[in-house]
Every structure is written in structure tokens, then in C-alpha cells.
Design a protein around this motif. Structure first.
Motif, PDB file in Angstrom:
ATOM      1  N   ASN A   1       0.487   3.839  -2.402  1.00 41.68           N
ATOM      2  CA  ASN A   1      -0.717   4.396  -3.127  1.00 41.68           C
ATOM      3  C   ASN A   1      -0.553   5.491  -1.684  1.00 41.68           C
ATOM      4  O   ASN A   1      -1.305   6.481  -2.544  1.00 41.68           O
TER       5      ASN A   1
ATOM      6  N   GLY B   1      -4.232   9.536 -10.016  1.00 43.09           N
ATOM      7  CA  GLY B   1      -4.350   8.327  -9.761  1.00 43.09           C
ATOM      8  C   GLY B   1      -5.292   7.918  -8.251  1.00 43.09           C
ATOM      9  O   GLY B   1      -5.526   6.868  -8.090  1.00 43.09           O
ATOM     10  N   THR B   2      -5.077   9.051  -7.093  1.00 41.39           N
ATOM     11  CA  THR B   2      -6.089   8.527  -6.087  1.00 41.39           C
ATOM     12  C   THR B   2      -6.871   8.092  -6.099  1.00 41.39           C
ATOM     13  O   THR B   2      -7.864   7.674  -5.862  1.00 41.39           O
TER      14      THR B   2
ATOM     15  N   ASN C   1      -1.306  13.241  -9.996  1.00 37.06           N
ATOM     16  CA  ASN C   1      -1.382  12.075  -8.200  1.00 37.06           C
ATOM     17  C   ASN C   1      -3.770  12.547  -8.344  1.00 37.06           C
ATOM     18  O   ASN C   1      -3.581  11.827  -7.334  1.00 37.06           O
TER      19      ASN C   1
ATOM     20  N   PHE D   1      -7.806   5.133  -7.278  1.00 40.57           N
ATOM     21  CA  PHE D   1      -8.029   3.710  -6.263  1.00 40.57           C
ATOM     22  C   PHE D   1      -8.998   4.185  -5.357  1.00 40.57           C
ATOM     23  O   PHE D   1      -9.682   2.919  -4.989  1.00 40.57           O
TER      24      PHE D   1
ATOM     25  N   VAL E   1       1.486   8.334  -3.745  1.00 36.40           N
ATOM     26  CA  VAL E   1       0.450   8.611  -4.326  1.00 36.40           C
ATOM     27  C   VAL E   1      -0.612  10.020  -3.818  1.00 36.40           C
ATOM     28  O   VAL E   1      -0.569  10.943  -4.736  1.00 36.40           O
ATOM     29  N   THR E   2      -1.047   9.450  -3.097  1.00 37.10           N
ATOM     30  CA  THR E   2      -2.453  10.183  -2.439  1.00 37.10           C
ATOM     31  C   THR E   2      -1.179  11.466  -1.283  1.00 37.10           C
ATOM     32  O   THR E   2      -1.786  12.655  -1.442  1.00 37.10           O
TER      33      THR E   2
ATOM     34  N   LEU F   1       0.861  -1.016   0.086  1.00 29.06           N
ATOM     35  CA  LEU F   1       0.229   0.082  -0.127  1.00 29.06           C
ATOM     36  C   LEU F   1       0.461   1.248  -0.439  1.00 29.06           C
ATOM     37  O   LEU F   1       0.053   1.995   0.158  1.00 29.06           O
TER      38      LEU F   1
END
Lengths: 389, 266
Positions: B27, B240-241, B237, B244, B30-31, B24
Motif C-alpha cells: 500500500n 488505489g490510494t 495509483n 485505501f 502504491v501511495t 502494509l
């Protein structure tokens, strides 16, 4: 719930057969199952009984012949247009639907809108009212079996087909379900055709049994008739146990045939002999093990006149509670089976003892000697292990 | 000594948590960096908290266009591959035909072949045919490589299906169409859904094959790659977030729904 009796539930198979390439699963067959009866097709696996059932259901197209339901020729109708329903081996319940929807499936497909009352009544009949919203995998084997019966019966088919419906259950549950199925059949009065390899199951439940072997019906009749008067060695051995003794026709005496076996004489009523009986010809004499009485050789004089008798020596005795099973070697035939009820046990009847076997001529049956003595026994071609159970 | 005992007792949990963290962490990064306010053009160093990028996700030129193109391609590739793959699976399981064995193994070739090789040969094919590179060539390529995954997922399901279920349906007054819709399809559905999800994910983030066959069209993965050379906008980002979170939400919803359904049944 009783259907009207206008013979519309009769099943008539005429000249029906099925071949796969060069293999003939079912030889041309004539069979009539009267409306409202409980009919069993009995045989070892591969004898063509399931194929016959599937041709009635419409899941197999017969190679020749016709299938009629009452007055209607259904030979070329697809299964979903036949008033016939099947309880499949291992039930084939729809895993993605709950019990209620499984039972309602047939009604919904025929466009019936208000199914609730009918489904609930049917689940009540098979005592599963509480389980309506469960999925099939949440039920026990016996419950699944009852769902399968309910799912078929709710459509009020003219004929209900059962393909080894109890095969997946353990022995105790199987006994219970046999009685249950018989009760349901009496209650709804629909024609049941039941395929099984278990002779005891067929005899317990069915009014009429057709014994099948190698794609042919060997014999058809009531369970008692098949058991008491088998007409082939296959039937004699497949249904229970039989002692078969080779004998030669000596003379005829009124309605009886007198036969010679070893040094002795045996009497056989002519009506109970399915073989041609010319003087000097060979015949197989059959007698069920429980019909034979055992008397110690010292008391041979006390045996009443007019009974068939053989001498022998006890080779083995096994005590099984209600009865004792003896194996007796006789000069005319090795390994005769004798079952004696444990009422008054004679302490002298132990292995090695000389005995006289005797029985009433009325219990004797005669078979054609041109057949294999072992047909229908465990281990011979065309039968399976489970037959012994 | 009590520490060693404690460690022994909880070793499995610790190992599990570490593995989860390993999975994780990217991720999380990225967040976290989607809330960054970078100094230069590159979003690689934490400066200070800001929600600017979240307030204006399409603030970067061409990015949202490429995102919508990628989503469109993914949807159509999923639809195409799922329908074709499901039909292929049924054909392979249900019917005996000549070269069935060969088809059975050939169908998995795209899975085994290196993507670069496939991409290059596809390009050669398209050029020789005189096809114009763009949306359609990308879509054709994506359907092609998603197919084997759909077939794998659906075939397993169809193979384990009891043929008696369909016989039972026919016996219970369902014609061929009804049997397919009411019994066959619902039972095969989990396999089909798995194949479809896999197709969507594969198509959405495919870069190599797309890059070879896109011509001047730019999909989202190509946009990310391209911008990484010149500077990375924070909006990448953000997207991406968001992706997810949507995926996690999807999984959670389906879990809640199936839990509630099971509770009702019991």
C-alpha cells in the motif's frame, strides 16, 4: 398500582391439553387461578408445567380446551394481543437495547409516547434507576432478572407468568430474589403464575401450589396442606422427605383406622387417608422425618400412651448443626429417616443403639399402596438431580 | 548481553511490527508512486515528486468510466446478494424442509470452486441462453458468487440468536412485522453488515469471472489489467490510494463512534 378486583385477572384453564405427534405433554387439565394470587406450578423437568405456562402466554396453541382471562376467551389470541406478560427463563433481554429501552419496549409497541416517567418509576421499584443506560450484558444475573420483571410488569398485565425465573442465580441470590418477588407481587397485586422445579421456592413464595407430574396435576393446595397431607407418593416424596411404610387395614375405630405393620399396630385418622380402606387391604402409612421422636429402648416405658410406635436400630447418624439426621432400620421398614432437633441430645443415640420411634397419629397420612414407593424421589423416572437441592 | 535481554523482552512487538510492515508495504508503494512523474509509459521507477496525477485523476481516457461501472456493479451486487443471502440464511436456520441438508452444503460450493472453472461455465451458460454479455451478465455472476459469503456471515449470527428473544418481543405486544424490525433484524445486523462489506470488496476487485463474462464492457480491474500491457498511468495509483484511504477512514470513524458510545454508557 392496585388493579380493580372484578375477577378480570382470574385465569381459567378448562380441558386444556397439548400433544406433539404421539407425545402428550399436558393431559386435559382444569385449573383456576384466582385474581391477585401467587400461584406455583411445581414439577420436575418434562412434567408439562412450562408447556402449560406457554399456553397461557399464547406461545403454544393448545390441542384441546380453552384459556380464559376473567370473562375473555383468549385461546386463539396471539401473544401480542393478550394482557399477559412473561418473565422468561434466562430473561431474554434484548441485547441491542439498553435497560431503559428494554423496559420501555412493551409501552412503545402499544403506541404510548411519553414513557419516561413510567419507565423511571418501574426501574425505581426494582432498584435499578442508576443502570438505565447500560446494556443487559453489563449487569449481574440478579440485576438482569429484575430488569426482566420490570419489563413485564410495566405493562400492567392481568397476569404475570414466570418461567423458572430464578434458575440461573446462585443459592444466596435466589433466596433474596424470592423475597423480592414476593414483595413486588404484594405491592402490585397482580396475579403471578410461577413455574419452578424447586419445591422450596414454590413453598416459600406461592399461596397455592399445583404439583405436576407426567402432564397431570397430582395435587393442588396451600404449601402447608401439600406438605402435611400429601395424597400421592409422588407429592409425598417430591415435597420434602417422607417415610412410607406398608401396612394392612385391621379395624376401624371411630374416626381412626387401625393398621397392622409387622407385629405392631399403627393408628391413622380416616380423614388423612386418600386410599380406599377395606379391611385386609393394603395402605401406605406416611410420616415426615421431623414428626418422629426417638427414644432409647431402655426408656421405652416413658413413651406416652396413644402414640404410634415402631422399634428399630440406628444405622447411621449425621450431625448437621440445627438437627441430627438418623437412619433407622426397623423390622417393618428399612432406612427410616428421623430428624431430631439438637435441643437435649441423648448421648446413647449412636449407630447400633436400639430405639423406639414414636409419633402422634394426627401426623400420620395414608396413601394408596398401588403406587410406586419411589415416585418423586431423586433418580426415579421423571425427576432430575436438582430436586435434591 | 543486555541486547539479548532487550531482544527477548521485545520479540513479540518486533515480530508484530514486521508482519504489519509486510502487510502494509504494498500500500505504501502504491501511495508513494501516485506522486511519481514517470519518464516513459510505465510507472515502475521513481523519478521525481509531482502531484499532477492527483490534480487530474480522470486524465486517462476511459478509466473513470470503468471505475464508475465497477462501483455501480459492486453496489447492486452487494444489495442483491445481501437481501437474497439473508433470506436464505433465515430459511436454512429457521425452517425444516426437504433437501435442507443438501442446500446447506450446495450453497457453499461457489466458495470452494476454482474461480476460472466457474467463470468458464458461466460463460457457456450465458452463451447457450443467448444472453448479451455486459452489465447484466456481470451483475448476475457477482451476486451469485457473493451469495455464499453473505450466507456464511448471516447464518452464524442467526444460529446463535436466542429464539426466546422473539418470543419475548411477541409477548411484549410486538406483532410479526414489529418483532422482525425491532428485534430480529437489529440482532442479525452485524452479520448482515459483514456479509455486505465482504460482497462489496469481492465484487469491486473481481477480475477472473468478470473478464470471462463482460463482453466488451470494461470494469476497473479489467482496465488496470489492460493498461498494464501498454503502460501504467499514475492515475491508477491515485485511485488505489484513494480507495485505501476511504476504507481506513471508514474503519477509524466506526471505531471512534463505538468508543464514544461505550464511554457514554459507562
Amino acid at each position: 398500582m392496585k388493579t380493580t378486583s372484578d375477577n378480570s385477572g382470574d385465569v381459567r384453564l378448562s380441558g386444556i391439553s397439548k400433544t406433539y405427534g404421539s407425545f402428550t405433554a399436558v393431559h386435559p387439565l382444569e385449573l383456576t387461578v384466582p385474581e391477585g394470587s401467587f400461584f406455583a406450578l411445581l414439577g420436575a423437568s418434562g412434567c408439562g408445567k412450562t408447556t402449560t405456562l406457554r399456553m397461557i402466554a399464547g406461545l403454544e396453541e393448545p390441542t384441546t380446551g380453552t384459556v380464559r382471562l376473567g370473562d375473555q376467551d383468549v385461546t386463539h389470541l396471539p401473544p401480542y394481543k393478550r394482557p399477559v406478560n412473561t418473565v422468561f427463563q434466562s430473561y431474554a433481554l434484548f441485547p441491542h437495547l439498553d435497560i431503559f429501552e428494554n423496559v420501555a419496549f412493551g409501552l412503545r409497541r402499544r403506541g404510548i409516547k411519553s414513557v419516561k416517567k413510567q419507565v423511571e418509576d418501574m426501574l425505581e421499584l426494582v432498584q435499578l434507576g442508576e443502570q438505565a443506560r447500560k446494556k443487559p450484558h453489563q449487569l449481574s444475573g440478579g440485576q438482569q432478572q429484575r430488569v426482566a420483571v420490570a419489563r413485564a410488569l410495566i405493562n400492567h398485565p392481568k397476569v404475570l407468568l414466570l418461567d423458572e425465573p430464578l434458575g440461573a442465580l446462585d443459592l444466596k441470590l435466589r433466596r433474596q430474589m424470592q423475597l423480592e418477588l414476593k414483595r413486588i407481587q404484594t405491592e402490585v397485586g397482580i396475579t403471578f403464575i410461577h413455574v419452578t422445579h424447586d419445591q422450596e421456592e414454590a413453598m416459600t413464595m406461592a399461596d397455592t401450589v399445583a404439583v405436576m407430574n407426567g402432564g397431570r396435576v397430582e395435587q393442588l393446595g396451600s404449601p402447608a396442606d401439600l406438605y402435611e397431607n400429601p395424597q400421592s407418593t409422588f407429592v409425598a416424596n417430591f415435597l420434602g422427605t417422607s417415610n412410607l411404610i406398608e401396612a394392612e387395614v385391621d379395624t376401624k375405630n371411630g374416626d381412626d383406622i387401625v393398621l397392622r405393620a409387622g407385629g405392631g399396630k399403627l393408628v391413622l385418622p380416616e380423614a388423612r387417608c386418600s386410599a380406599p380402606t377395606t379391611a385386609g387391604g393394603k395402605v401406605l402409612v406416611g410420616i415426615r422425618p421431623e414428626k418422629i421422636s426417638l427414644t432409647h429402648a431402655d426408656d421405652a416405658g416413658e413413651i406416652p400412651e396413644g402414640r404410634n410406635r415402631l422399634t428399630g436400630k440406628i444405622a447411621d447418624a449425621s450431625f448437621i448443626g440445627v438437627s441430627t439426621q438418623y437412619v433407622v432400620d426397623s423390622p417393618v421398614c428399612d432406612e427410616l429417616a428421623v430428624y431430631v432437633q439438637n435441643v437435649e441430645r441423648d448421648g446413647r443415640l449412636v449407630p447400633g443403639a436400639d430405639v423406639v420411634l414414636h409419633w402422634s397419629p394426627a401426623h400420620t397420612f395414608g396413601l394408596d399402596a398401588a403406587q410406586s414407593l419411589l415416585a418423586g424421589t431423586v433418580g426415579s423416572a421423571g425427576t432430575e438431580e436438582e430436586v435434591a437441592a | 548481553m543486555p541486547f539479548v535481554t532487550w531482544l527477548k523482552r521485545h520479540l513479540v512487538v518486533i515480530a508484530g511490527l514486521l508482519t504489519l510492515a509486510y502487510l502494509l508495504l504494498p500500500n505504501v508503494i502504491v501511495t508513494v508512486f501516485s506522486f511519481n512523474k514517470p519518464k516513459g509509459r510505465f510507472n515502475y521507477e521513481w523519478q521525481r515528486f509531482s502531484t499532477d496525477a492527483w490534480k487530474d485523476p480522470c486524465g486517462v481516457a476511459d478509466m473513470c468510466g470503468s471505475l464508475s461501472l465497477s462501483l455501480q456493479i459492486a453496489v447492486w451486487a452487494t444489495v442483491g446478494a445481501t437481501i437474497l443471502g439473508t433470506m436464505i440464511s433465515f430459511a436454512l436456520v429457521r425452517y425444516r424442509f426437504r433437501a435442507r441438508g443438501a442446500v446447506n452444503s450446495l450453497i457453499f460450493l461457489p466458495m470452494a470452486m476454482p474461480e476460472v472453472v466457474m467463470a468458464a461455465s458461466l460463460l457457456t451458460l450465458f452463451l447457450n441462453m443467448g444472453a448479451q454479455l455486459g452489465f447484466w451478465t456481470i451483475l448476475i455472476a457477482h451476486i451469485m458468487f457473493c451469495l455464499s459469503f453473505v450466507v456464511t456471515a448471516v447464518k452464524a449470527r442467526v444460529m446463535s440468536m436466542d429464539p426466546r428473544l422473539e418470543e419475548a418481543a411477541r409477548d411484549l405486544y410486538a406483532g410479526p412485522v414489529q418483532t422482525f424490525l425491532r428485534v430480529t433484524l437489529p440482532i442479525a445486523a452485524p452479520g448482515i453488515a459483514a456479509g455486505a462489506l465482504l460482497s462489496f470488496a469481492l465484487s469491486f476487485d473481481d477480475f477472473i469471472i468478470t473478464n470471462f463474462n463482460a463482453g466488451s464492457t470494461v470494469t476497473f480491474p479489467m482496465f488496470v489489467w489492460g493498461s498494464a500491457q501498454r503502460g501504467t498511468p499514475v492515475q491508477i495509483n491515485v485511485i488505489g490510494t484513494a480507495m485505501f484511504l476511504i476504507a481506513v477512514l471508514f474503519v477509524l470513524t466506526s471505531m471512534v463512534v463505538s468508543n464514544r458510545r461505550n464511554k457514554q454508557k459507562a
